[in-house]
Write a protein that holds these residues in place. Structure first.
Motif, PDB file in Angstrom:
ATOM      1  N   GLY A 149      16.412 -74.590 -37.252  1.00 44.78           N
ATOM      2  CA  GLY A 149      15.963 -73.232 -36.656  1.00 44.78           C
ATOM      3  C   GLY A 149      16.167 -72.217 -37.621  1.00 44.78           C
ATOM      4  N   THR A 150      15.296 -71.270 -37.314  1.00 46.49           N
ATOM      5  CA  THR A 150      15.494 -70.094 -38.275  1.00 46.49           C
ATOM      6  C   THR A 150      15.820 -68.697 -37.817  1.00 46.49           C
ATOM      7  N   TYR A 196      18.822 -77.001 -40.937  1.00 47.76           N
ATOM      8  CA  TYR A 196      17.823 -76.881 -41.681  1.00 47.76           C
ATOM      9  C   TYR A 196      17.286 -75.518 -41.267  1.00 47.76           C
ATOM     10  N   SER A 197      16.617 -74.656 -42.287  1.00 40.69           N
ATOM     11  CA  SER A 197      16.340 -73.256 -41.742  1.00 40.69           C
ATOM     12  C   SER A 197      15.009 -72.874 -42.916  1.00 40.69           C
ATOM     13  N   GLN A 198      14.198 -72.032 -42.592  1.00 37.83           N
ATOM     14  CA  GLN A 198      13.118 -71.600 -43.588  1.00 37.83           C
ATOM     15  C   GLN A 198      14.138 -70.845 -44.825  1.00 37.83           C
ATOM     16  N   SER A 220      17.937 -66.447 -43.495  1.00 33.39           N
ATOM     17  CA  SER A 220      17.680 -66.548 -42.024  1.00 33.39           C
ATOM     18  C   SER A 220      18.869 -66.205 -41.151  1.00 33.39           C
ATOM     19  N   VAL A 231      20.026 -68.232 -38.972  1.00 33.56           N
ATOM     20  CA  VAL A 231      20.484 -69.612 -38.648  1.00 33.56           C
ATOM     21  C   VAL A 231      21.260 -69.779 -39.958  1.00 33.56           C
ATOM     22  N   HIS A 232      20.780 -69.527 -40.895  1.00 37.98           N
ATOM     23  CA  HIS A 232      21.582 -69.989 -42.402  1.00 37.98           C
ATOM     24  C   HIS A 232      22.666 -69.375 -42.563  1.00 37.98           C
ATOM     25  N   VAL A 264      23.674 -76.185 -45.424  1.00 37.72           N
ATOM     26  CA  VAL A 264      22.103 -75.595 -45.142  1.00 37.72           C
ATOM     27  C   VAL A 264      21.175 -76.052 -45.952  1.00 37.72           C
ATOM     28  N   THR A 313      17.169 -75.656 -46.965  1.00 36.55           N
ATOM     29  CA  THR A 313      15.910 -74.655 -46.928  1.00 36.55           C
ATOM     30  C   THR A 313      14.747 -75.239 -47.758  1.00 36.55           C
ATOM     31  N   TYR A 326      12.037 -73.281 -35.381  1.00 38.11           N
ATOM     32  CA  TYR A 326      12.158 -73.667 -36.816  1.00 38.11           C
ATOM     33  C   TYR A 326      11.308 -73.330 -37.823  1.00 38.11           C
TER      34      TYR A 326
END
Length: 301
Positions: free
Chosen positions: A7-8, A30-32, A46, A48-49, A59, A61, A87
């Motif tokens: 998610g982001t 996992y995030s942008q 982000s 979520v990060h 994390v 990316t 995400y």
């Protein structure tokens, strides 16, 4: 369960927090990648990060998940399930298949209505009375996978910001409930009838169109609040309208009708109540007009 979270934005954070609170082992998030933001355009992780880091979760990316190396690293986590919430990257089939129970998505609409990137804004713009959250088993199509659970909520007069926050909390609780007893949630194929697509918002859509009915204009205001903010321009300056009421007045579309900044629409009129000038904080309209009178008869657009 061993869970990979993907998610982001802020919408995804409550689901991550709920998974941790429920005692699941979130093995990676996992995030942008970090993006430039703020006046200094510094790289910012982000939401979520940041949330994952606060819990000591690894994390990742990646810019893309298409490379075999990224897919192998994902599979090596040996997750029971991947939980996905806004995400922002397409998941290749190898990624969808890697977790033992596949990938489950928290989607902010009542599927099959509003598949795609901007379901909350599109629901408001369309005047939907109800929206909600759907937990869906992911597949290659755009939000086409079978549904496991839904929860509804009225749109009422909520802004996109308010509705997103509400749906994020409801989606988090729903996902935790589904994971607690997956066998109690049979997969239901989405019907072909009622499919609509929530295309990504173009910033040009946030310019207020006073030729439309006042109800449509007010929905524009709510759909783009707090960001990017519906706006009109006057003498080269942009004014973001963050809240407005529909009023029973009439006149030429885009013309200010009185000293309170009532603006005529194609049918009816709107009365902005919260407004923001470029580079300044939001303020109520009365405060704006004390410092910057806008006379009746002024054309805005």
């Amino acid at each position: 369960m061993r869970i990979i979270f993907m998610g982001t934005p802020d919408f995804a954070v409550p689901t991550l927090e709920a998974l941790v609170a429920a005692g699941h082992n979130v093995v990676a998030a996992y995030s942008q990648p970090p993006r430039p933001a703020g006046r200094g355009k510094k790289l910012q992780p982000s939401p979520v990060h940041l949330a994952a880091q606060a819990h000591g979760i690894e994390v990742r990316t990646p810019v893309s998940l298409k490379r075999a190396e990224e897919q192998a690293a994902f599979a090596a986590l040996e997750a029971d399930v991947a939980v996905v919430a806004a995400y922002g990257l397409i998941l290749p089939q190898a990624v969808l298949d890697a977790p033992r129970m596949g990938c489950l998505n928290v989607h902010g609409s009542l599927l099959p209505r509003w598949r795609g990137a901007a379901p909350v804004q599109r629901a408001i713009l369309a005047g939907d009375a109800l929206t909600g959250v759907t937990i869906m088993q992911m597949e290659r199509g755009l939000d086409t996978g079978p549904m496991l659970a839904k929860v509804e909520t009225p749109v009422d007069g909520k802004t996109a910001g308010q509705l997103t926050t509400e749906l994020a909390e409801k989606g988090a609780a729903l996902m935790v409930g589904v994971l607690a007893d997956l066998g109690a949630y049979p997969q239901i194929a989405q019907p072909d009838e009622g499919v609509t697509y929530a295309h990504k918002i173009d910033k040009a859509e946030s310019r207020l169109d006073f030729s439309r009915d006042a109800g449509d204009v007010e929905r524009q205001v709510r759909a783009f609040a707090p960001a990017p903010g519906a706006f009109f321009e006057l003498e080269g300056e942009r004014y973001r309208v963050l809240a407005a009421d529909v009023v029973d007045r009439s006149g030429d579309a885009g013309v200010v009708l009185d000293g309170s900044l009532t603006i005529a629409c194609g049918a009816g009129a709107i009365q902005p109540t919260l407004i923001q000038r470029a580079g300044r904080p939001a303020m109520d309209v009365a405060a704006l007009l004390r410092g910057r009178a806008i006379a009746a008869g002024t054309m805005v657009g």
